[in-house]
Structure formats: structure tokens, C-alpha cells
Design a protein around this motif. Structure first.
Motif, PDB file in Angstrom:
ATOM      1  N   LEU A 262       0.829  -1.205   0.000  1.00  0.00           N
ATOM      2  CA  LEU A 262       0.000   0.000   0.000  1.00  0.00           C
ATOM      3  C   LEU A 262       0.866   1.259   0.000  1.00  0.00           C
ATOM      4  O   LEU A 262       0.547   2.236  -0.684  1.00  0.00           O
ATOM      5  N   CYS A 263       1.955   1.234   0.756  1.00  0.00           N
ATOM      6  CA  CYS A 263       2.877   2.381   0.757  1.00  0.00           C
ATOM      7  C   CYS A 263       3.481   2.594  -0.629  1.00  0.00           C
ATOM      8  O   CYS A 263       3.568   3.731  -1.131  1.00  0.00           O
ATOM      9  N   GLY A 264       3.914   1.494  -1.262  1.00  0.00           N
ATOM     10  CA  GLY A 264       4.550   1.608  -2.567  1.00  0.00           C
ATOM     11  C   GLY A 264       3.613   2.120  -3.640  1.00  0.00           C
ATOM     12  O   GLY A 264       3.984   2.950  -4.469  1.00  0.00           O
ATOM     13  N   VAL A 265       2.363   1.633  -3.621  1.00  0.00           N
ATOM     14  CA  VAL A 265       1.418   1.984  -4.684  1.00  0.00           C
ATOM     15  C   VAL A 265       0.724   3.323  -4.408  1.00  0.00           C
ATOM     16  O   VAL A 265       0.679   4.209  -5.273  1.00  0.00           O
ATOM     17  N   LEU A 266       0.183   3.490  -3.211  1.00  0.00           N
ATOM     18  CA  LEU A 266      -0.637   4.659  -2.913  1.00  0.00           C
ATOM     19  C   LEU A 266       0.177   5.892  -2.565  1.00  0.00           C
ATOM     20  O   LEU A 266      -0.254   7.021  -2.840  1.00  0.00           O
ATOM     21  N   VAL A 267       1.349   5.712  -1.943  1.00  0.00           N
ATOM     22  CA  VAL A 267       2.136   6.861  -1.503  1.00  0.00           C
ATOM     23  C   VAL A 267       3.308   7.144  -2.436  1.00  0.00           C
ATOM     24  O   VAL A 267       3.541   8.290  -2.828  1.00  0.00           O
ATOM     25  N   LEU A 268       4.036   6.092  -2.828  1.00  0.00           N
ATOM     26  CA  LEU A 268       5.240   6.284  -3.634  1.00  0.00           C
ATOM     27  C   LEU A 268       4.999   6.127  -5.128  1.00  0.00           C
ATOM     28  O   LEU A 268       5.912   6.309  -5.927  1.00  0.00           O
ATOM     29  N   GLY A 269       3.774   5.776  -5.524  1.00  0.00           N
ATOM     30  CA  GLY A 269       3.387   5.791  -6.933  1.00  0.00           C
ATOM     31  C   GLY A 269       3.948   4.680  -7.788  1.00  0.00           C
ATOM     32  O   GLY A 269       4.066   4.844  -9.010  1.00  0.00           O
ATOM     33  N   GLU A 270       4.243   3.518  -7.208  1.00  0.00           N
ATOM     34  CA  GLU A 270       4.738   2.401  -8.016  1.00  0.00           C
ATOM     35  C   GLU A 270       3.566   1.685  -8.707  1.00  0.00           C
ATOM     36  O   GLU A 270       2.414   1.778  -8.278  1.00  0.00           O
ATOM     37  N   ALA A 271       3.896   0.930  -9.774  1.00  0.00           N
ATOM     38  CA  ALA A 271       2.862   0.290 -10.592  1.00  0.00           C
ATOM     39  C   ALA A 271       2.235  -0.895  -9.858  1.00  0.00           C
ATOM     40  O   ALA A 271       2.902  -1.621  -9.118  1.00  0.00           O
ATOM     41  N   PHE A 272       0.926  -1.087 -10.108  1.00  0.00           N
ATOM     42  CA  PHE A 272       0.205  -2.248  -9.569  1.00  0.00           C
ATOM     43  C   PHE A 272      -0.868  -2.619 -10.577  1.00  0.00           C
ATOM     44  O   PHE A 272      -1.973  -2.097 -10.567  1.00  0.00           O
ATOM     45  N   ASP A 273      -0.511  -3.564 -11.476  1.00  0.00           N
ATOM     46  CA  ASP A 273      -1.400  -3.884 -12.585  1.00  0.00           C
ATOM     47  C   ASP A 273      -2.339  -5.046 -12.232  1.00  0.00           C
ATOM     48  O   ASP A 273      -2.362  -5.539 -11.108  1.00  0.00           O
ATOM     49  N   ARG A 274      -3.103  -5.507 -13.230  1.00  0.00           N
ATOM     50  CA  ARG A 274      -4.104  -6.550 -13.010  1.00  0.00           C
ATOM     51  C   ARG A 274      -3.471  -7.859 -12.555  1.00  0.00           C
ATOM     52  O   ARG A 274      -3.987  -8.542 -11.660  1.00  0.00           O
ATOM     53  N   ASP A 275      -2.355  -8.263 -13.171  1.00  0.00           N
ATOM     54  CA  ASP A 275      -1.712  -9.520 -12.810  1.00  0.00           C
ATOM     55  C   ASP A 275      -1.271  -9.506 -11.343  1.00  0.00           C
ATOM     56  O   ASP A 275      -1.417 -10.498 -10.626  1.00  0.00           O
ATOM     57  N   ARG A 276      -0.736  -8.398 -10.908  1.00  0.00           N
ATOM     58  CA  ARG A 276      -0.318  -8.301  -9.505  1.00  0.00           C
ATOM     59  C   ARG A 276      -1.531  -8.327  -8.581  1.00  0.00           C
ATOM     60  O   ARG A 276      -1.485  -8.930  -7.508  1.00  0.00           O
ATOM     61  N   ALA A 277      -2.600  -7.684  -9.009  1.00  0.00           N
ATOM     62  CA  ALA A 277      -3.815  -7.682  -8.187  1.00  0.00           C
ATOM     63  C   ALA A 277      -4.360  -9.098  -8.006  1.00  0.00           C
ATOM     64  O   ALA A 277      -4.813  -9.473  -6.916  1.00  0.00           O
ATOM     65  N   ILE A 278      -4.310  -9.924  -9.069  1.00  0.00           N
ATOM     66  CA  ILE A 278      -4.782 -11.304  -8.967  1.00  0.00           C
ATOM     67  C   ILE A 278      -3.932 -12.093  -7.971  1.00  0.00           C
ATOM     68  O   ILE A 278      -4.449 -12.797  -7.094  1.00  0.00           O
ATOM     69  N   GLY A 279      -2.611 -11.981  -8.102  1.00  0.00           N
ATOM     70  CA  GLY A 279      -1.719 -12.711  -7.210  1.00  0.00           C
ATOM     71  C   GLY A 279      -1.883 -12.310  -5.756  1.00  0.00           C
ATOM     72  O   GLY A 279      -1.976 -13.166  -4.853  1.00  0.00           O
ATOM     73  N   PHE A 280      -1.938 -11.015  -5.495  1.00  0.00           N
ATOM     74  CA  PHE A 280      -2.112 -10.547  -4.128  1.00  0.00           C
ATOM     75  C   PHE A 280      -3.489 -10.934  -3.596  1.00  0.00           C
ATOM     76  O   PHE A 280      -3.655 -11.190  -2.400  1.00  0.00           O
ATOM     77  N   GLY A 281      -4.491 -10.992  -4.484  1.00  0.00           N
ATOM     78  CA  GLY A 281      -5.820 -11.401  -4.047  1.00  0.00           C
ATOM     79  C   GLY A 281      -5.835 -12.830  -3.518  1.00  0.00           C
ATOM     80  O   GLY A 281      -6.486 -13.122  -2.500  1.00  0.00           O
ATOM     81  N   PHE A 282      -5.121 -13.746  -4.193  1.00  0.00           N
ATOM     82  CA  PHE A 282      -5.002 -15.112  -3.694  1.00  0.00           C
ATOM     83  C   PHE A 282      -4.371 -15.135  -2.301  1.00  0.00           C
ATOM     84  O   PHE A 282      -4.805 -15.875  -1.411  1.00  0.00           O
ATOM     85  N   ILE A 283      -3.337 -14.338  -2.122  1.00  0.00           N
ATOM     86  CA  ILE A 283      -2.627 -14.331  -0.842  1.00  0.00           C
ATOM     87  C   ILE A 283      -3.527 -13.800   0.272  1.00  0.00           C
ATOM     88  O   ILE A 283      -3.558 -14.337   1.387  1.00  0.00           O
ATOM     89  N   TRP A 284      -4.280 -12.752  -0.015  1.00  0.00           N
ATOM     90  CA  TRP A 284      -5.178 -12.205   1.012  1.00  0.00           C
ATOM     91  C   TRP A 284      -6.298 -13.193   1.345  1.00  0.00           C
ATOM     92  O   TRP A 284      -6.723 -13.270   2.499  1.00  0.00           O
ATOM     93  N   LEU A 285      -6.780 -13.928   0.358  1.00  0.00           N
ATOM     94  CA  LEU A 285      -7.789 -14.950   0.625  1.00  0.00           C
ATOM     95  C   LEU A 285      -7.217 -16.031   1.549  1.00  0.00           C
ATOM     96  O   LEU A 285      -7.887 -16.487   2.498  1.00  0.00           O
ATOM     97  N   ALA A 286      -5.978 -16.439   1.290  1.00  0.00           N
ATOM     98  CA  ALA A 286      -5.335 -17.438   2.142  1.00  0.00           C
ATOM     99  C   ALA A 286      -5.204 -16.941   3.576  1.00  0.00           C
ATOM    100  O   ALA A 286      -5.451 -17.682   4.536  1.00  0.00           O
ATOM    101  N   LEU A 287      -4.824 -15.685   3.730  1.00  0.00           N
ATOM    102  CA  LEU A 287      -4.697 -15.106   5.065  1.00  0.00           C
ATOM    103  C   LEU A 287      -6.035 -15.097   5.787  1.00  0.00           C
ATOM    104  O   LEU A 287      -6.123 -15.425   6.978  1.00  0.00           O
ATOM    105  N   ALA A 288      -7.103 -14.761   5.078  1.00  0.00           N
ATOM    106  CA  ALA A 288      -8.431 -14.728   5.695  1.00  0.00           C
ATOM    107  C   ALA A 288      -8.848 -16.120   6.166  1.00  0.00           C
ATOM    108  O   ALA A 288      -9.407 -16.284   7.256  1.00  0.00           O
TER     109      ALA A 288
END
Length: 309
Positions: A262-288
Motif C-alpha cells: 500500500l505504501c509503494g502503490v498509494l504513496v510512492l506511486g509504483e505500478a500495480f497492474d491486473r496480474d499483480r492484483a490477482i496474485g495478491f488477491g489469492f494471498i489475502w484470501l489465504a490469510l483470511a
């Protein structure tokens, strides 16, 4: 009842450590004008003064001898000190080189490694839901790795070094603060030498040179306080790994890379495309899944204990 209290303390110590680590890219980004090796040396020196100074004040010189008297403590803490110094150095360089999202990937991989180490090395057991969550998270990491665009050597190096560090601190039988004190003492002389070299060659953080001149005393204050930010989460982490299962530490550790992302994307302006969103979504589901299973089992155990009493 005492064990329940200790487990709860370990849980909150782990959460606090990972939250601090999660927002720390913003702090180190403020010091991007200072060379990364100089920042690492300052982290080591000031955290050593804080931790070792407190230990000498409270316990006298005997604490060092007593700590090193533990079986295998001397070489294991030397190894863990080297691992954490490497991890810090690579992390700060990556943050200030614009790779915060990749560092977050490394710390997403690291909890999976901790779970594997907990099962393989420490013989901890996972139930079906926990194995499912690990499998989903592994799929997310594999997706991110395959679609990252280049071999994520920063992420993999960060994951391996911190995973090995955590395992060693789990295995070595010394109190958390004392262990950090010994690690710091191993590193402080090389760090001091590096600082002296930097200050005499125009790359230090205290003597104003080039881009650092605009900071003046502010840069120096940030470097000194960086020692506090270095010591506190490490103490919390080392305390937590002794109080709660290492596999649980692995899952809680997702807090830090999520905040880093969140710091990298929202504050420092780094890229976060669809492929990254899919991968991170799997990880967050696992955490839940893993967290939900833990809460359910905790409530079941509490209910059973209440019935027994």
C-alpha cells in the motif's frame, strides 16, 4: 491460564512488529539522499547503543557472558546477525531504488517459507484448512513470480534471509533482547568503520555533503531514530517467535508486506497492474482462511475450557 496470557502477548508483539515493518518504507524513503550502506551502519550503531546500553545498565557485564554460555549461542547469533544485516541492506537499497512493491513480494513469500520451516524443521502440524490456505497463498506467489516481468531476485533474497533469521532466533535458547544485543555487538565494529569511511569520503549522514546538505541536522536525527525503529520490531518479533507457533508467525507476517504494498502503490506511486492484483488477491484470501480458522479454534477451546470449569 498463564499459557493463554503468554500466547496473547506473543500475538500482539508479532502484530506490532509487522505493522512497524509495514510502514517503514516511508521512513527510509525520507533518507534516500543518504547511501544505503550508510543507513545500514547507522541502524546498527544506534540500535546497539540502545539495546546493549540498556542491557549493561540493567544486568551489568555479566549478561553477555551468561548469554554466550548457552549452547551454540555464540555462532548462531553471529549467523543471525549477519543474516539480518544482509536483509536490512538489500531492503533499504530496494526501497530507495524504487522497488517497494518487489520488497513486499519478498515478505509475502517469507511467511510461506516460515510455515514450511515450522512443519519440516520444527515438526509443527497444520489442519486441513491451514494446508488449504498455504496452498492458495503458494498459488498466488507463483502467479506473481511468473507474471512479474523479470526474475524477482530481490524478493527471493529477502524471503530467504529473513526466514533463516527467524528460524535461528526460534532455535537459539536466549531471551529476545539479549539475543539482539549480542547480534548488535557482532556488527557494531564493522558498522563504525563504515560510518567513519563514509564521513571522511563525502558520503556520510552527519557531515553535510551533496544532496544530504539540504537535510542538515534533520537527516542526522532521522538516522539516529532509525536505530530505535530497528530495535523495537526485532525485539517484538524475537519475543513472539518464542511464544506462539512459528507457522502462526508465518501467517501474521502478511501484515507487513500488505502495508508495504500500500505504501509503494498509494504513496510512492509504483505500478500495480491486473496480474499483480490477482496474485495478491489469492494471498489475502489465504490469510483470511487461516485467520478465520484460528479464531474459530480459539473460541472452541475457550468454550470447552469454560465447560470444564
Amino acid at each position: 491460564m498463564e499459557m493463554e496470557r503468554l500466547d496473547r502477548r506473543g500475538l500482539w508483539m508479532a502484530v506490532g512488529a509487522f505493522v512497524l515493518w509495514g510502514v517503514m518504507p516511508l521512513y527510509w524513503h525520507l533518507l534516500k539522499a543518504v547511501p544505503s550502506l550508510q543507513i545500514i551502519a547507522h541502524r546498527i550503531v544506534w540500535s546497539t547503543l540502545l539495546v546493549a546500553g540498556w542491557l549493561f545498565w540493567k544486568y551489568g557485564r555479566g549478561w553477555l557472558r551468561e548469554t554466550l554460555a548457552h549452547p551454540r549461542a555464540a555462532w548462531m547469533l553471529a549467523l543471525s546477525g549477519g543474516l539480518i544485516a544482509f536483509n536490512w541492506g538489500l531492503y533499504i537499497w530496494a526501497v530507495n531504488a524504487g522497488h517497494v512493491v518487489e520488497t513486499s513480494l519478498g515478505y509475502f513469500i517469507n511467511p510461506l517459507l516460515n510455515v514450511v520451516l515450522g512443519v519440516v524443521v520444527l515438526k509443527e502440524r497444520l489442519n486441513r484448512v491451514q494446508w488449504t490456505s498455504v496452498a492458495i497463498a503458494t498459488g498466488g506467489v507463483l502467479w506473481l513470480t511468473a507474471n512479474y516481468g523479470s526474475f524477482p531476485w530481490i524478493a527471493l533474497s529477502l524471503a530467504a534471509s529473513f526466514g533463516a533469521y527467524g528460524l535461528i532466533r526460534k532455535l537459539v535458547g536466549v531471551p529476545p533482547v539479549r539475543g539482539l544485543g549480542v547480534e548488535s555487538l557482532y556488527l557494531v565494529l564493522p558498522a563504525l568503520a563504515l560510518l567513519l569511511w563514509g564521513e571522511t569520503h563525502g558520503e556520510g549522514g552527519f557531515v553535510a555533503h551533496g544532496g544530504v546538505a539540504a537535510w542538515g541536522w534533520i537527516a542526522g536525527a532521522l538516522l539516529v531514530f532509525g536505530g530505535v525503529l530497528t530495535a523495537l520490531p526485532l525485539i517484538g518479533f524475537a519475543d513472539a517467535v518464542k511464544r506462539i507457533p512459528y507457522s502462526m508467525v508465518g501467517v501474521l507476517q502478511y501484515i507487513a508486506p500488505t502495508l508495504q504494498l500500500l505504501c509503494g502503490v498509494l504513496v510512492l506511486g509504483e505500478a500495480f497492474d491486473r496480474d499483480r492484483a490477482i496474485g495478491f488477491g489469492f494471498i489475502w484470501l489465504a490469510l483470511a482462511l487461516y485467520a478465520g480458522d484460528g479464531l474459530l479454534r480459539g473460541r472452541t477451546a475457550a468454550s470447552a475450557a469454560a465447560v470444564d470449569t
